[in-house]
Design a protein around this motif. Sequence first.
Motif, PDB file in Angstrom:
ATOM      1  N   GLY A  60       0.749  -1.240   0.000  1.00 48.22           N
ATOM      2  CA  GLY A  60       0.000   0.000   0.000  1.00 48.22           C
ATOM      3  C   GLY A  60       0.783   1.295   0.000  1.00 48.22           C
ATOM      4  N   LEU A  61       2.088   1.265  -0.127  1.00 47.14           N
ATOM      5  CA  LEU A  61       2.828   2.525  -0.145  1.00 47.14           C
ATOM      6  C   LEU A  61       2.510   3.365  -1.373  1.00 47.14           C
ATOM      7  N   SER A  62       2.137   2.713  -2.451  1.00 46.38           N
ATOM      8  CA  SER A  62       1.836   3.412  -3.700  1.00 46.38           C
ATOM      9  C   SER A  62       3.055   4.204  -4.171  1.00 46.38           C
ATOM     10  N   LEU A  63       4.165   3.490  -4.301  1.00 47.82           N
ATOM     11  CA  LEU A  63       5.444   4.112  -4.646  1.00 47.82           C
ATOM     12  C   LEU A  63       5.423   4.859  -5.978  1.00 47.82           C
ATOM     13  N   GLY A  64       4.531   4.476  -6.875  1.00 50.05           N
ATOM     14  CA  GLY A  64       4.460   5.133  -8.170  1.00 50.05           C
ATOM     15  C   GLY A  64       3.465   6.274  -8.246  1.00 50.05           C
ATOM     16  N   SER A  65       2.901   6.664  -7.127  1.00 52.64           N
ATOM     17  CA  SER A  65       1.859   7.690  -7.124  1.00 52.64           C
ATOM     18  C   SER A  65       2.419   9.099  -7.254  1.00 52.64           C
ATOM     19  N   ALA A  66       1.894   9.849  -8.206  1.00 53.89           N
ATOM     20  CA  ALA A  66       2.273  11.257  -8.354  1.00 53.89           C
ATOM     21  C   ALA A  66       1.777  12.090  -7.176  1.00 53.89           C
ATOM     22  N   ALA A  67       0.819  11.545  -6.411  1.00 54.11           N
ATOM     23  CA  ALA A  67       0.316  12.241  -5.231  1.00 54.11           C
ATOM     24  C   ALA A  67       1.274  12.116  -4.052  1.00 54.11           C
ATOM     25  N   GLY A  68       2.316  11.334  -4.215  1.00 57.56           N
ATOM     26  CA  GLY A  68       3.290  11.167  -3.135  1.00 57.56           C
ATOM     27  C   GLY A  68       2.900  10.054  -2.183  1.00 57.56           C
ATOM     28  N   ILE A  69       3.679   9.908  -1.143  1.00 60.39           N
ATOM     29  CA  ILE A  69       3.474   8.866  -0.144  1.00 60.39           C
ATOM     30  C   ILE A  69       2.516   9.385   0.926  1.00 60.39           C
ATOM     31  N   ASP A  70       1.571   8.554   1.299  1.00 63.07           N
ATOM     32  CA  ASP A  70       0.627   8.901   2.358  1.00 63.07           C
ATOM     33  C   ASP A  70       1.386   8.977   3.693  1.00 63.07           C
ATOM     34  N   PRO A  71       1.407  10.135   4.333  1.00 60.15           N
ATOM     35  CA  PRO A  71       2.169  10.282   5.580  1.00 60.15           C
ATOM     36  C   PRO A  71       1.710   9.318   6.680  1.00 60.15           C
ATOM     37  N   TRP A  72       0.400   9.081   6.801  1.00 55.69           N
ATOM     38  CA  TRP A  72      -0.109   8.162   7.824  1.00 55.69           C
ATOM     39  C   TRP A  72       0.453   6.762   7.593  1.00 55.69           C
ATOM     40  N   HIS A  73       0.402   6.313   6.354  1.00 58.35           N
ATOM     41  CA  HIS A  73       0.896   4.975   6.010  1.00 58.35           C
ATOM     42  C   HIS A  73       2.396   4.868   6.317  1.00 58.35           C
ATOM     43  N   LEU A  74       3.152   5.860   5.917  1.00 60.70           N
ATOM     44  CA  LEU A  74       4.591   5.837   6.132  1.00 60.70           C
ATOM     45  C   LEU A  74       4.920   5.876   7.625  1.00 60.70           C
ATOM     46  N   ASP A  75       4.184   6.634   8.404  1.00 55.61           N
ATOM     47  CA  ASP A  75       4.409   6.667   9.852  1.00 55.61           C
ATOM     48  C   ASP A  75       4.156   5.299  10.476  1.00 55.61           C
ATOM     49  N   ARG A  76       3.062   4.646  10.082  1.00 53.42           N
ATOM     50  CA  ARG A  76       2.762   3.301  10.622  1.00 53.42           C
ATOM     51  C   ARG A  76       3.857   2.300  10.233  1.00 53.42           C
ATOM     52  N   LEU A  77       4.304   2.378   8.984  1.00 53.04           N
ATOM     53  CA  LEU A  77       5.366   1.478   8.538  1.00 53.04           C
ATOM     54  C   LEU A  77       6.646   1.744   9.327  1.00 53.04           C
ATOM     55  N   ALA A  78       6.987   3.002   9.527  1.00 58.39           N
ATOM     56  CA  ALA A  78       8.198   3.334  10.275  1.00 58.39           C
ATOM     57  C   ALA A  78       8.129   2.800  11.704  1.00 58.39           C
ATOM     58  N   GLU A  79       6.977   2.908  12.334  1.00 54.51           N
ATOM     59  CA  GLU A  79       6.807   2.373  13.698  1.00 54.51           C
ATOM     60  C   GLU A  79       6.982   0.858  13.702  1.00 54.51           C
ATOM     61  N   LEU A  80       6.415   0.189  12.704  1.00 52.44           N
ATOM     62  CA  LEU A  80       6.530  -1.259  12.617  1.00 52.44           C
ATOM     63  C   LEU A  80       7.983  -1.669  12.395  1.00 52.44           C
ATOM     64  N   VAL A  81       8.672  -0.986  11.504  1.00 53.27           N
ATOM     65  CA  VAL A  81      10.078  -1.282  11.231  1.00 53.27           C
ATOM     66  C   VAL A  81      10.919  -1.082  12.492  1.00 53.27           C
ATOM     67  N   GLN A  82      10.686  -0.009  13.207  1.00 48.08           N
ATOM     68  CA  GLN A  82      11.454   0.271  14.410  1.00 48.08           C
ATOM     69  C   GLN A  82      11.216  -0.805  15.475  1.00 48.08           C
TER      70      GLN A  82
END
Length: 135
Positions: A60-82
Amino acid sequence: MNPLIGIGLRPPHYDEIRQTLPAVGWLEVHSENYFERHSKGFEVLAELAAHYPVSLHGVGLSLGSAAGIDPWHLDRLAELVQTIEPVRVSDHASFARGADAHAADLLPVPLTRAALDTMCANVQRVQERLGRTIA
């Protein structure tokens, strides 16, 4: 334990894997299924991460999206990675969202220089936020 053979961790198998700790090299999960820190899935993954290397694979990161990365999604992923400290993080080279909608699908990215530039910028943003290379 064969380090070359991993399995996908799925809810129907949580209890058996926790009880038997099978001889596999790593576990793979869909990142988005473990964003909720107070869920059984997150609890199981955190427990098993002490026994196995974990590969987080997102859809769900939608890496190819011209709208950019969803900040909420990226924050959740960063928390999970950490928290989980996975051996790898990956996501699809696709797009799924526009300016204000999510298609809930892995849509193909146009084969253009502009689309490549967008993908590269989005991947760079994700890698900077996570502090690691993604696949």
